[in-house]
Design an enzyme around this catalytic site. Structure first.
Site, PDB file in Angstrom:
ATOM      1  N   SER A 104       0.833  -1.204   0.000  1.00 45.24           N
ATOM      2  CA  SER A 104       0.000   0.000   0.000  1.00 45.24           C
ATOM      3  C   SER A 104       0.870   1.257   0.000  1.00 45.24           C
ATOM      4  O   SER A 104       2.014   1.248   0.463  1.00 45.24           O
ATOM      5  CB  SER A 104      -0.902   0.027   1.234  1.00 45.24           C
ATOM      6  OG  SER A 104      -1.698  -1.134   1.287  1.00 45.24           O
TER       7      SER A 104
HETATM    8  N1  SAH Z   1      -1.195  -4.743   3.887  1.00 41.43           N
HETATM    9  C1  SAH Z   1      -0.478  -5.007   2.671  1.00 41.43           C
HETATM   10  C2  SAH Z   1      -1.272  -4.607   1.454  1.00 41.43           C
HETATM   11  C3  SAH Z   1      -1.260  -5.708   0.457  1.00 41.43           C
HETATM   12  S1  SAH Z   1      -2.442  -5.568  -0.860  1.00 41.43           S
HETATM   13  C4  SAH Z   1       0.895  -4.354   2.690  1.00 41.43           C
HETATM   14  O1  SAH Z   1       1.158  -3.553   3.594  1.00 41.43           O
HETATM   15  O2  SAH Z   1       1.708  -4.658   1.832  1.00 41.43           O
HETATM   16  C5  SAH Z   1      -3.785  -6.505  -0.220  1.00 41.43           C
HETATM   17  C6  SAH Z   1      -3.533  -7.951   0.091  1.00 41.43           C
HETATM   18  O3  SAH Z   1      -4.814  -8.525   0.423  1.00 41.43           O
HETATM   19  C7  SAH Z   1      -2.999  -8.813  -1.070  1.00 41.43           C
HETATM   20  O4  SAH Z   1      -1.812  -9.432  -0.665  1.00 41.43           O
HETATM   21  C8  SAH Z   1      -4.109  -9.829  -1.308  1.00 41.43           C
HETATM   22  O5  SAH Z   1      -3.627 -11.109  -1.683  1.00 41.43           O
HETATM   23  C9  SAH Z   1      -4.807  -9.863   0.028  1.00 41.43           C
HETATM   24  N2  SAH Z   1      -6.179 -10.359   0.007  1.00 41.43           N
HETATM   25  C10 SAH Z   1      -7.160 -10.092  -0.884  1.00 41.43           C
HETATM   26  N3  SAH Z   1      -8.298 -10.737  -0.545  1.00 41.43           N
HETATM   27  C11 SAH Z   1      -8.027 -11.425   0.604  1.00 41.43           C
HETATM   28  C12 SAH Z   1      -8.789 -12.286   1.452  1.00 41.43           C
HETATM   29  N4  SAH Z   1     -10.071 -12.600   1.208  1.00 41.43           N
HETATM   30  N5  SAH Z   1      -8.190 -12.809   2.544  1.00 41.43           N
HETATM   31  C13 SAH Z   1      -6.882 -12.531   2.824  1.00 41.43           C
HETATM   32  N6  SAH Z   1      -6.120 -11.730   2.069  1.00 41.43           N
HETATM   33  C14 SAH Z   1      -6.673 -11.180   0.963  1.00 41.43           C
END
Ligand code: SAH
Length: 226
Positions: A76
């Site tokens: 993010s």
């Molecule tokens: N918090 C992260 C942001 C990653 S982007 C950071 O700081 O880097 C969002 C993430 O949510 C992705 O890795 C994606 O695979 C995950 N995601 C999407 N749907 C999900 C679900 N139902 N359960 C768990 N993770 C999920």
């Protein structure tokens, strides 16, 4: 505050002072763009975001941008991480926080400096494995993680004082609402791609009070495991 990863981790890739200067600049940008909580700004100032990226992208780690982390996902944008963290701790620091979407692990690592325990769920096993390795190397000991579909939350550890979604759904999954403690706060991007907004909910008995905040852009909340 956990600062053990500090100097050793930062110099591991030869960034040294460059990274510290770059982080100071990033903090100045975040402050200009409305982030006020000094606790949050302090954590961003010390957290080596470049370690959460592939080496090819680490030179861009302190730009205020989302960046790819592989498998179609992104780390993010720092402003978004700072804003969500600020919203989560504004009305009292939660002890136990559930994060949906571990991704690179950066948001979890930031939260881990401010609360007792972070519980984080990721559906893509390969990303989770990388993030876990980082938490270990950085000696961050208060993050528990799980390979699962975040839509069902973490019933065995509920209730949580705060819940944060780092992927955008159309609405707040019911299971997560049920796992929020009385007085707890939930922060999430909601809405379809192109018109998502950051929302904050606070639980009061059976009622969830809703605040609609800034427009944002997140990857989608998906179902199933990979
Ligand atoms: N918090 C992260 C942001 C990653 S982007 C950071 O700081 O880097 C969002 C993430 O949510 C992705 O890795 C994606 O695979 C995950 N995601 C999407 N749907 C999900 C679900 N139902 N359960 C768990 N993770 C999920």
């Amino acid at each position: 505050m956990n600062t053990l990863y500090g100097t050793a981790a930062v110099s591991a890739r030869g960034h040294g002072m460059t990274s510290q200067r770059a982080r100071d600049r990033l903090v100045a940008t975040l402050r200009d763009e409305g982030i006020k909580d000094p606790r949050v700004l302090d954590v961003i100032r010390t957290m080596p975001r470049h370690l959460f990226l592939d080496e090819a992208l680490s030179a861009r780690a302190y730009e205020n941008n989302a960046l790819p982390i592989g498998l179609g996902q992104t780390i993010s944008q720092p402003w978004v991480v700072a804003r969500m963290t600020e919203l989560l701790i504004e009305q009292g620091t939660p002890k136990r926080v559930l994060e949906i979407g571990t991704g690179s692990g950066y948001q979890a690592a930031v939260l881990a400096q401010l609360v007792d325990t972070v519980y984080t769920i990721e559906r893509i096993e390969e990303l989770l494995r990388k993030a876990r390795r980082l938490f270990r190397n950085m000696k961050i000991g208060n993050i528990r993680s799980r390979h699962d579909d975040g839509n069902i939350g973490w019933p065995g550890e509920a209730p949580f004082d705060a819940i944060v979604l780092t992927a955008a759904g159309e609405s707040m999954p019911r299971a997560l609402q049920d796992q929020l403690a009385e007085g707890g706060v939930m922060v999430a991007p909601l809405g379809p791609a192109g018109s998502q907004r950051l929302m904050r909910f606070r639980r009061e008995g059976d009622v969830l009070h809703k605040e609609e905040l800034e427009p944002v852009s997140f990857v989608p909340l998906l179902g199933g495991l990979v």
